[in-house]
Motif scaffolding. Sequence first.
Motif, short mmCIF file in Angstrom:
data_model
loop_
_atom_site.label_atom_id
_atom_site.label_comp_id
_atom_site.label_asym_id
_atom_site.label_seq_id
_atom_site.Cartn_x
_atom_site.Cartn_y
_atom_site.Cartn_z
N LYS A 20 -6.67 50.77 -24.48
CA LYS A 20 -7.92 50.23 -24.57
C LYS A 20 -8.08 49.27 -23.56
CE LYS A 20 -9.51 48.70 -28.75
NZ LYS A 20 -9.84 47.69 -29.86
N CYS A 21 -9.23 49.32 -23.04
CA CYS A 21 -9.53 48.35 -21.89
C CYS A 21 -9.83 47.17 -22.30
CB CYS A 21 -11.04 48.95 -20.91
SG CYS A 21 -11.29 48.11 -19.63
N VAL A 34 -15.52 52.33 -12.31
CA VAL A 34 -15.78 53.66 -12.25
C VAL A 34 -14.28 54.41 -11.56
CG1 VAL A 34 -18.21 53.72 -11.47
CG2 VAL A 34 -16.62 53.03 -9.70
N LEU A 35 -14.58 55.55 -11.24
CA LEU A 35 -13.23 56.41 -10.68
C LEU A 35 -12.66 55.78 -9.25
CD1 LEU A 35 -12.44 59.29 -11.49
CD2 LEU A 35 -13.40 60.17 -9.51
N GLY A 36 -11.17 55.50 -9.81
CA GLY A 36 -10.36 54.97 -8.76
C GLY A 36 -10.27 53.24 -8.87
N ASP A 37 -10.97 52.55 -10.06
CA ASP A 37 -10.78 51.21 -10.12
C ASP A 37 -9.67 50.88 -10.90
OD1 ASP A 37 -13.10 50.95 -8.56
OD2 ASP A 37 -14.44 50.37 -10.05
N THR A 38 -9.51 49.58 -10.97
CA THR A 38 -8.18 49.26 -11.54
C THR A 38 -8.86 48.30 -12.73
OG1 THR A 38 -6.99 48.92 -9.40
CG2 THR A 38 -5.99 47.81 -11.38
N ILE A 39 -8.32 48.50 -13.82
CA ILE A 39 -8.61 47.73 -15.02
C ILE A 39 -7.27 47.17 -15.84
CG2 ILE A 39 -10.68 49.05 -15.58
CD1 ILE A 39 -9.07 50.80 -17.47
N ILE A 40 -7.43 46.23 -16.70
CA ILE A 40 -6.29 45.81 -17.69
C ILE A 40 -6.41 46.45 -18.99
CG2 ILE A 40 -5.02 43.93 -18.85
CD1 ILE A 40 -6.04 42.12 -16.13
N LYS A 58 4.10 49.71 -27.59
CA LYS A 58 2.84 49.51 -28.34
C LYS A 58 2.62 47.82 -28.42
CE LYS A 58 0.05 50.13 -32.57
NZ LYS A 58 0.08 50.88 -33.87
N GLY A 59 1.21 47.66 -27.98
CA GLY A 59 0.63 46.35 -27.80
C GLY A 59 0.93 45.74 -26.61
N GLU A 60 1.54 46.25 -25.56
CA GLU A 60 2.14 45.53 -24.28
C GLU A 60 0.52 45.82 -23.32
OE1 GLU A 60 5.15 47.63 -22.45
OE2 GLU A 60 6.56 46.22 -23.17
N VAL A 61 0.57 44.91 -22.74
CA VAL A 61 -0.59 44.76 -21.62
C VAL A 61 -0.28 45.11 -20.39
CG1 VAL A 61 -2.32 43.28 -20.53
CG2 VAL A 61 -1.63 42.83 -22.97
N HIS A 62 -0.74 46.24 -19.47
CA HIS A 62 -0.60 46.65 -18.17
C HIS A 62 -1.90 46.81 -17.45
CE1 HIS A 62 3.67 47.74 -18.68
NE2 HIS A 62 3.29 48.10 -19.91
N LYS A 63 -1.50 47.13 -16.12
CA LYS A 63 -2.80 47.56 -15.44
C LYS A 63 -2.81 49.01 -15.38
CE LYS A 63 -3.10 43.68 -11.99
NZ LYS A 63 -3.01 43.47 -10.58
N ASN A 92 2.26 49.25 -12.49
CA ASN A 92 2.96 48.24 -12.52
C ASN A 92 2.17 46.88 -11.68
OD1 ASN A 92 3.73 48.66 -9.89
ND2 ASN A 92 5.96 48.97 -10.24
N LYS A 93 2.88 45.62 -11.59
CA LYS A 93 2.29 44.66 -10.90
C LYS A 93 1.98 44.71 -9.37
CE LYS A 93 3.69 41.20 -14.24
NZ LYS A 93 4.30 40.14 -14.55
N GLN A 94 3.03 45.63 -8.86
CA GLN A 94 2.82 45.83 -7.60
C GLN A 94 1.85 46.80 -7.16
OE1 GLN A 94 6.05 45.80 -8.95
NE2 GLN A 94 6.39 43.70 -8.37
#
Length: 126
Positions: A20-21, A34-40, A58-63, A92-94
């Motif tokens: 889920k965004c 849009v296409l190619g963008d980064t979300i959390i 499950k429940g973790e937050v990632h990019k 990942n964060k990098q």
Amino acid sequence: MIQQQTILKVTDNSGAKTVKCIKVLNGFNRRVAVLGDTIIVSIQKLRNKARITSKVKKGEVHKAIIIRTKKKIGKKDGTITFFQSNAVSLINKQGKPIASRIIGPVPKIFKKRKKIKFATLSSGFI
């Protein structure tokens, strides 16, 4: 066009099935991605076969980076491209992919936007 609370499919072998965004990055008060963008994203479901060997929980937050959208994309030559579902790949964060494979095709835009790593992990281009 992806916004907050959108449920997305995960098209890599990280172990997640749906996410889920939570937030759209790259801009103050930006509402859609849009296409190619980064979300959390927050992980909602895991794949049944990969629960034991999953790289995420499950429940973790990632990019995540948006790989496919239902929104139609018009090119300069007049062709229109769109996909059947909204899909992302976890990073990942990098900014490097968590998974080692991306299932399904990836748009050619990823070559131009310096996201060549995602292009090489995928099965093909559209």
